[in-house]
Design an enzyme around this catalytic site. Structure first.
Site, PDB file in Angstrom:
ATOM      1  CB  SER A 214     -11.818  35.776 106.089  1.00  0.00           C
ATOM      2  OG  SER A 214     -10.801  35.761 107.084  1.00  0.00           O
ATOM      3  CG  ASP A 427     -14.703  38.684 112.913  1.00  0.00           C
ATOM      4  OD1 ASP A 427     -14.113  37.776 113.425  1.00  0.00           O
ATOM      5  OD2 ASP A 427     -14.755  38.670 111.529  1.00  0.00           O
ATOM      6  CG  HIS A 456     -14.126  35.028 110.709  1.00  0.00           C
ATOM      7  ND1 HIS A 456     -13.991  36.273 110.492  1.00  0.00           N
ATOM      8  CD2 HIS A 456     -13.605  34.092 110.076  1.00  0.00           C
ATOM      9  CE1 HIS A 456     -13.160  36.213 109.339  1.00  0.00           C
ATOM     10  NE2 HIS A 456     -12.934  35.027 109.038  1.00  0.00           N
TER      11      HIS A 456
END
Length: 502
Positions: A214, A427, A456
């Site tokens: 991320s 995602d 995710h």
């Protein structure tokens, strides 16, 4: 340790944390070495024979002023479990954010890594500056963010838009007061990339291998830009694209709407299980009934802001969808939002630090929006769907920030070795177009896509053998696929778990 001209919450927290971790001892020259010892209680212990150890490293607050004020970076290490011949060096890891604590992540993420990776690398976690045990920041009330119930986060009238902007201004003021306006420019991704290289040097390693998830992908790309010749093997998972933060937040908000529509359809396909209606439109109406009810009459501090945060979190992982649907049904049945409440308190010290660091880093990284642009983007999102989820519009407060960055955080470099990018096809938190865009500044890199997946976090997270095999081969052997890799994903959950007894 040098101090700033006046005390700040950041430096006061630094002093308070000084006894938690062993201090780095100076080495020859201008670098330092790391002395490891016991870890804070927040760091879990791995099962024997593995062990985790922690230390801290003193670095300049501003890399352009090495003799100026200094802060301390908390570092953790789980040594490689293989033989010396198997060892490949260090693997720094970052869990995302901005604002995520990496100190415990060395333990929790390592436990999920393929055995070949665990045998090959000392896994190194660290709290980025401003986070956890690395001079944590505190923005106080943050413009009412922690008030429960919070104000409706989706402004629908000119008056509500002005109120929304006022809250963002107050948030910026609170961060300038709480963290110290003079330190705001230095809690950036670019400065953290320098800290990463300081960790590498202190450990005596010639290269930094890195696994960033991320926001960690953005941090990895920033490290590549500054230190391309020190990059070892790098994996960027669930990639943040090379956009300004506000633009990324807007792109994410649209992806959230697509994910929510998929959730509505999936829930409708299990109508007997959830009882929220037959057909996606019926489920949507049930969803809106819940939100309108909580907006009109919050229950025990749970209103529309808290509801949207719960939805935002649930949409990011399909295994949370059944719990979200159950929570909606429970509210419609008995008026209780308890099934929607997160397990941890939003106003906990850890959450407060996360939310403060998140805004500070985003606002330090590059161009910021104007208030007019913030409102225009919200209106555009509402034209797509009148009731969006705007929880992720965190960079809105940058419109009122007390420091204006003079440049954009540089990302990527043609001088670096190929990087492996990993993405889930659907995602909603880091849409796959971010990986495709970031690859443009990482020549020779490859993209591993998990098709038919809606969650995710992919590598050593989704349990996909195809993804894990490709990434492990890159980390252990340096294998760069000849072309992009497509892996078959799990699709949406086939059946929903039985409803818990009440």
């Amino acid at each position: 340790m040098s101090v700033l001209p006046r005390p700040t919450a950041l430096l006061c927290a630094l002093v308070a944390a000084a006894t938690l971790l062993p201090t780095a001892t100076p080495a020859r020259g201008s670098s330092a070495s790391l002395t490891f010892g016991a870890c804070p209680d927040s760091v879990p212990r791995p099962p024997a024979p593995d062990r985790v150890e922690c230390g801290r490293l003193t670095v300049p607050l501003d890399r352009q002023r090495p003799s100026g004020p200094r802060i301390e970076i908390a570092v953790s290490r789980v040594p490689a479990s293989g033989t010396p011949a198997e060892r490949r060096g260090i693997l720094l890891v970052n869990p995302g954010g901005p604002g995520g604590s990496g100190l415990p992540y060395a333990v929790t993420k390592r436990a999920k890594l393929p055995a070949s990776v665990r045998r090959s690398y000392d896994v190194i976690g660290f709290d980025p500056r401003g986070v956890g045990h690395s001079a944590p920041v505190d923005c106080g009330a943050m413009g009412g963010l922690f008030t429960a119930p919070g104000a409706d986060p989706v402004p629908t009238t000119p008056w509500a838009e002005r109120t929304y902007l006022t809250s963002q201004r107050h948030m910026a003021d609170d961060c300038a007061t709480g963290a110290g306006a003079q330190v705001l420019p230095y809690l950036s991704t670019e400065q953290t990339a320098y800290d990463m290289d300081a960790i590498r040097a202190a450990l005596g390693e010639p290269r930094t291998s890195f696994l960033g998830v991320s926001y960690g992908s953005y941090l990895g790309a920033a490290y590549v830009a500054r230190f391309p010749h020190r990059v070892g093997r790098m994996v960027l998972d669930s990639v943040v694209g090379p956009w300004d933060w506000h633009d990324f937040d807007v792109i994410q908000s649209r992806a959230m709407l697509r994910a929510r529509d998929t959730f509505f359809a999936w829930t409708a396909a299990h109508a007997e299980r959830f009882g929220l209606g037959v057909g996606a439109d019926a489920v949507r109406r049930s969803y809106l009934r819940v939100r309108r009810g909580l907006a009109a009459d919050p229950v025990n501090g749970f209103g529309p802001a808290e509801f949207d945060r719960a939805v935002y979190r649930a949409l990011g992982r399909t295994e949370r969808w059944a719990g979200l649907a159950d929570g909606l049904r429970a509210y419609l049945t008995d008026g209780s939002p308890d099934g929607l409440r997160p397990a941890s308190a939003f106003d906990s010290p850890e959450s407060r630090n996360y939310q403060a660091a998140n805004r500070i880093v985003k606002c330090a990284d590059g161009p910021v929006p104007t208030p007019r642009e913030v409102v225009a983007d919200i209106r555009r999102i509402r034209r797509v769907d009148p009731q969006p989820v705007l929880t992720g519009l965190e960079a809105s407060t940058c419109a009122y920030w007390h420091h204006r960055p003079d440049h954009r955080t540089p990302l990527g470099s043609p001088a670096a070795p190929p990087v492996l990018l990993v993405a889930s096809a659907h995602d909603p938190v880091t849409p796959i177009e971010g990986a495709r865009r970031l690859r443009e500044v990482l020549p020779g890199s490859r993209l591993v896509t998990l098709d038919d997946d809606y969650s995710h976090g992919v590598f050593a997270s989704r349990g996909n053998a195809c993804v894990d095999r490709a990434v492990a081969a890159h980390l252990v052997d340096g294998t760069v696929p000849a072309a992009d890799v497509r892996c078959s994903g799990p699709g949406l959950p086939v059946t929903a778990a039985a409803a818990p007894s009440r």
